[in-house]
Design an enzyme around this catalytic site. Sequence first.
Site: not given
Length: 218
Positions: A121, A139
């Site tokens: 991420k 996220d």
Amino acid sequence: MLNKAQVRYCLDTMGEMFPDAHCELNHSNPFELVIAVALSAQCTDVLVNKVTKDLFQKYKRPEDYISVPVEELENDIRSIGLFRNKAKNIQKLSRMLIEEYGKEVPRDRDELVKLPGVGRKTANVVVSVAYDVPAIAVDTHVERLSKRLGLCRWKDSVLDVEKTLMAKIPKDEWSVTHHRLIFFGRYHCKAQSPRCETCPLLEVCREGKKRMKRKEAN
Ligand code: SF4
């Protein structure tokens, strides 16, 4: 699951709601962005920005982070969750940037994830925000929204969500959609209190319809 036209409708509507969605972590170069994203795990951007205001004055280059004892760095970021672990990773990451990457933050996601404390991420945020490489960082907001809307399946892993979004969203819209999904999740479809009653996506949203039905039944 949403069909192609419904996906388009969601993207366009979010674009109208949040035309200026952007990365809310303050930074002025890729290195500061890596530090800010590493600090942001399980922590709000607002708090990270508060801490990095002074942090980025004191530490400007990777050398600066390793020139102090880890306890000093811990102290500088102690209002942030998991500060001990994060301080340790920032020093390791700084050392690695110096020794293996000529003090530059790599542009390649596969290289970025080799840095301590940098997961997929974080790497996606860095390549898209700092280097304009199309990417979708998943996220908590992106995952929740994608599942509520039916862009993905409930059982999808974070990696599945990323792959599905990449398949359903035009590549030149990946990065902006990532920001819009985050803004939509942060300011409209919140985890605990989504605003379904006033949501322009209600007509295509499986979760919203379910919630409204439940409300009407009560
Ligand atoms: S209808 Fe409700 S659950 Fe669906 S996207 Fe809108 S706010 Fe979120």
